[in-house]
Design a protein around this motif. Structure first.
Motif: not given
Length: 117
Positions: A23, A26, A31, A83, A85, A97, A99-101, A103-105
């Motif tokens: 990993k 993060t 955020p 995502k 999408e 997937a 980690h959301d953090t 993807i947000q980065q």
């Protein structure tokens, strides 16, 4: 009986730990995107750890993400895949997937103008 249960627990834990994916740290991520996201220090390590096994020169995926220019020109497609999408399949292929953090980065880097920093 207690020894058998203990042994089963230890084997299960060791299997889980041995299969853990590497990993990207993060803990220092903002955020709210108020801190500038660095391509070389934040975005590129994500791609190296999770994408380059399939998206490097010599692989037949159709997309290569080895340098800034390649990533910058495909940034929206990459984000859509992270995502799942816009009709894009979830990446990394086979999941899980990111980690959301993480993807947000990547999303913050795009929103900040995809700087080559």
């Amino acid at each position: 009986m207690v020894r058998l249960i203990t042994l089963c627990c230890l084997v299960s834990i060791s299997l889980l730990v041995s299969c853990a994916k590497k990993k990207v740290p993060t803990s220092s991520f903002d955020p709210n995107c108020t801190t500038t996201i660095s391509f070389s220090n934040q975005v590129q390590p994500i791609l190296m750890d999770f994408c380059l096994s399939c998206h490097s020169n010599g692989n037949a995926t159709g997309y290569t993400f080895e340098n800034y220019t390649q990533v910058e020109s495909n940034a929206t497609k990459i984000l859509n895949s992270l995502k799942a999408e816009g009709g894009s399949p979830l990446m990394p292929q086979g999941g899980p997937a990111l980690h959301d953090t993480l993807i947000q980065q990547f999303a913050c880097w795009i929103n900040q103008g995809k700087q080559n920093n």
